[in-house]
Design a protein around this motif. Structure first.
Motif, PDB file in Angstrom:
ATOM      1  N   LYS A 125       0.845  -1.179   0.000  1.00 33.01           N
ATOM      2  CA  LYS A 125       0.000   0.000   0.000  1.00 33.01           C
ATOM      3  C   LYS A 125       0.884   1.234   0.000  1.00 33.01           C
ATOM      4  O   LYS A 125       1.975   1.216   0.557  1.00 33.01           O
ATOM      5  N   PRO A 126       0.416   2.324  -0.619  1.00 34.35           N
ATOM      6  CA  PRO A 126       1.228   3.550  -0.604  1.00 34.35           C
ATOM      7  C   PRO A 126       1.369   4.100   0.811  1.00 34.35           C
ATOM      8  O   PRO A 126       0.471   3.952   1.639  1.00 34.35           O
ATOM      9  N   LEU A 127       2.504   4.711   1.056  1.00 37.65           N
ATOM     10  CA  LEU A 127       2.696   5.412   2.323  1.00 37.65           C
ATOM     11  C   LEU A 127       1.786   6.634   2.318  1.00 37.65           C
ATOM     12  O   LEU A 127       1.699   7.348   1.318  1.00 37.65           O
ATOM     13  N   SER A 128       1.109   6.868   3.431  1.00 37.87           N
ATOM     14  CA  SER A 128       0.125   7.946   3.481  1.00 37.87           C
ATOM     15  C   SER A 128       0.408   8.892   4.636  1.00 37.87           C
ATOM     16  O   SER A 128       0.808   8.464   5.716  1.00 37.87           O
ATOM     17  N   GLY A 129       0.174  10.173   4.377  1.00 32.20           N
ATOM     18  CA  GLY A 129       0.203  11.157   5.442  1.00 32.20           C
ATOM     19  C   GLY A 129      -1.173  11.260   6.083  1.00 32.20           C
ATOM     20  O   GLY A 129      -2.044  10.420   5.855  1.00 32.20           O
ATOM     21  N   MET A 130      -1.396  12.315   6.862  1.00 30.16           N
ATOM     22  CA  MET A 130      -2.693  12.470   7.519  1.00 30.16           C
ATOM     23  C   MET A 130      -3.347  13.818   7.270  1.00 30.16           C
ATOM     24  O   MET A 130      -4.378  14.122   7.868  1.00 30.16           O
ATOM     25  N   SER A 161      -8.695  16.493   6.496  1.00 31.39           N
ATOM     26  CA  SER A 161      -8.115  15.705   7.586  1.00 31.39           C
ATOM     27  C   SER A 161      -6.815  16.339   8.063  1.00 31.39           C
ATOM     28  O   SER A 161      -6.097  16.971   7.282  1.00 31.39           O
ATOM     29  N   VAL A 162      -6.545  16.145   9.344  1.00 34.09           N
ATOM     30  CA  VAL A 162      -5.297  16.586   9.974  1.00 34.09           C
ATOM     31  C   VAL A 162      -4.782  15.440  10.828  1.00 34.09           C
ATOM     32  O   VAL A 162      -5.441  14.405  10.981  1.00 34.09           O
ATOM     33  N   ASN A 163      -3.601  15.625  11.404  1.00 40.34           N
ATOM     34  CA  ASN A 163      -2.977  14.568  12.192  1.00 40.34           C
ATOM     35  C   ASN A 163      -3.838  14.177  13.395  1.00 40.34           C
ATOM     36  O   ASN A 163      -4.532  15.009  13.978  1.00 40.34           O
ATOM     37  N   GLY A 164      -3.749  12.909  13.766  1.00 37.07           N
ATOM     38  CA  GLY A 164      -4.451  12.403  14.939  1.00 37.07           C
ATOM     39  C   GLY A 164      -3.847  11.084  15.374  1.00 37.07           C
ATOM     40  O   GLY A 164      -3.344  10.321  14.545  1.00 37.07           O
ATOM     41  N   GLN A 171       9.074  13.659  11.794  1.00 33.34           N
ATOM     42  CA  GLN A 171       8.377  13.342  10.545  1.00 33.34           C
ATOM     43  C   GLN A 171       7.420  12.167  10.701  1.00 33.34           C
ATOM     44  O   GLN A 171       6.358  12.123  10.070  1.00 33.34           O
ATOM     45  N   VAL A 172       7.781  11.220  11.545  1.00 37.00           N
ATOM     46  CA  VAL A 172       6.952  10.023  11.740  1.00 37.00           C
ATOM     47  C   VAL A 172       5.571  10.399  12.285  1.00 37.00           C
ATOM     48  O   VAL A 172       4.587   9.700  12.018  1.00 37.00           O
ATOM     49  N   GLN A 173       5.478  11.511  13.034  1.00 30.62           N
ATOM     50  CA  GLN A 173       4.193  11.921  13.594  1.00 30.62           C
ATOM     51  C   GLN A 173       3.167  12.222  12.512  1.00 30.62           C
ATOM     52  O   GLN A 173       1.953  12.271  12.782  1.00 30.62           O
ATOM     53  N   ASN A 174       3.611  12.432  11.274  1.00 31.47           N
ATOM     54  CA  ASN A 174       2.711  12.765  10.170  1.00 31.47           C
ATOM     55  C   ASN A 174       2.274  11.556   9.360  1.00 31.47           C
ATOM     56  O   ASN A 174       1.487  11.696   8.419  1.00 31.47           O
ATOM     57  N   VAL A 175       2.787  10.376   9.696  1.00 31.83           N
ATOM     58  CA  VAL A 175       2.508   9.184   8.899  1.00 31.83           C
ATOM     59  C   VAL A 175       1.300   8.445   9.439  1.00 31.83           C
ATOM     60  O   VAL A 175       1.160   8.251  10.647  1.00 31.83           O
ATOM     61  N   GLU A 176       0.422   8.031   8.535  1.00 34.10           N
ATOM     62  CA  GLU A 176      -0.754   7.265   8.956  1.00 34.10           C
ATOM     63  C   GLU A 176      -0.346   5.896   9.458  1.00 34.10           C
ATOM     64  O   GLU A 176       0.462   5.219   8.853  1.00 34.10           O
TER      65      GLU A 176
END
Length: 297
Positions: free
Chosen positions: A4-9, A30-33, A292-297
């Motif tokens: 699956k593609p890497l996704s942000g949030m 959507s925003v980070n959560g 940066q990891v905090q932005n990854v789904e």
């Protein structure tokens, strides 16, 4: 099975549908959560769509705060606005009675039209069943288009972040190899430093057997091979997670904590300036990775 593609949030998506009911516009943001938080804003009368819309969001996303807004524009719908003539007539008669009794001034047409229930607009509760069915289907289609666009935006963000995260892992891997290449923590180097220190403090030096014992104890305390092995293993695991795609944000966050723990231990064991510099550089690289990891789904 393909990755699956890497996704942000973070992202935005929009969809629209038109028909006899007018038009429906769906907007998804959507925003980070830490988890998945779904918030719906629906027009009056479309509450029945709440469950299928929440399921549609959950089918596409696992993390992030997602807000889905539906707007129903009824300008194009037939009989969008009408007057309840019976209610207007009743209001007019009541107003005349009050005026004749001197209890109130004669009501104008504008005042009567402004009274509750005189002007009616069609909503999902007053349109025909056939029109309502078309409206619901259109609303779901518009929402699906908005969510698909949002997913595309989040995956575009993920692709950009993937390159950045890979660069941070390259840096951590390079620093780990640099630390492994130093001889400062080798038993021979420790023994030499210890002997030089004792020769400086004790003119008579130290017995060879005692020196060997002390050197062995210091070598055990200063041994960083386990930390370096774990750092290398964490780099390999992080690359595997990035290759597999989202959802991997939580696992990457856990790994970044492990990276930080090993870098701290390496610094605490170091008695050599070169190794300390590498340890501090590792900590800085790990901090950038974790941010940066905090932005990854």
């Amino acid at each position: 099975m393909s990755a699956k593609p890497l996704s942000g949030m973070t992202g935005f998506g929009r969809g629209a549908s038109e028909g006899v009911f007018g038009s429906v516009i769906a907007e998804a943001r959507s925003v980070n959560g830490k988890g998945l938080d779904v918030r719906l804003r629906l027009p009056a009368g479309l509450d029945a769509l709440e469950i299928p819309l929440r399921e549609a969001v959950r089918a596409r996303f696992q993390r992030g705060s997602v807000t889905l807004t539906l707007t129903w524009n009824r300008e194009a719908a037939e009989a969008a606005v009408r007057i309840d003539e019976a209610r207007l007539d009743a209001y007019a008669r009541a107003a005349r009675v009050l005026s004749d009794q001197g209890l109130a001034a004669q009501a104008s047409a504008g005042e009567l039209m402004a009274l509750k229930g005189v002007i009616l607009s069609d909503d999902a509760e007053t349109v025909s069943d056939e029109t309502l069915e078309a409206l619901n289907a259109a609303a779901l289609a518009a929402a699906d288009a908005a969510l698909a666009a949002l997913q595309g935006a989040r995956e575009a963000e993920g692709a950009a972040m993937g390159a950045v995260l890979s660069g941070h892992l390259d840096e951590i891997g390079t620093l780990t190899r640099d630390a492994a290449g130093l001889d400062a923590a080798s038993p021979e180097a420790i023994k030499a430093r210890l002997e030089a220190k004792f020769n400086e403090l004790l003119p008579s030096g130290l017995e060879p057997e005692r020196l060997a014992q002390e050197a062995a104890m210091m070598a055990v305390k200063a041994d960083i091979r386990e930390e370096l092995d774990r750092l290398a293993a964490h780099v390999t695991e992080a690359r595997t997670l990035l290759k597999a795609g989202s959802p991997c944000g939580r696992k990457l966050d856990f790994l970044s904590q492990e990276f930080n723990r090993e870098a701290n231990t390496l610094c605490s064991k170091s008695s050599d300036p070169a190794l300390t510099r590498i340890g501090l550089a590792l900590k800085a690289a790990v901090d950038r990775l974790r941010e940066q990891v905090q932005n990854v789904e």
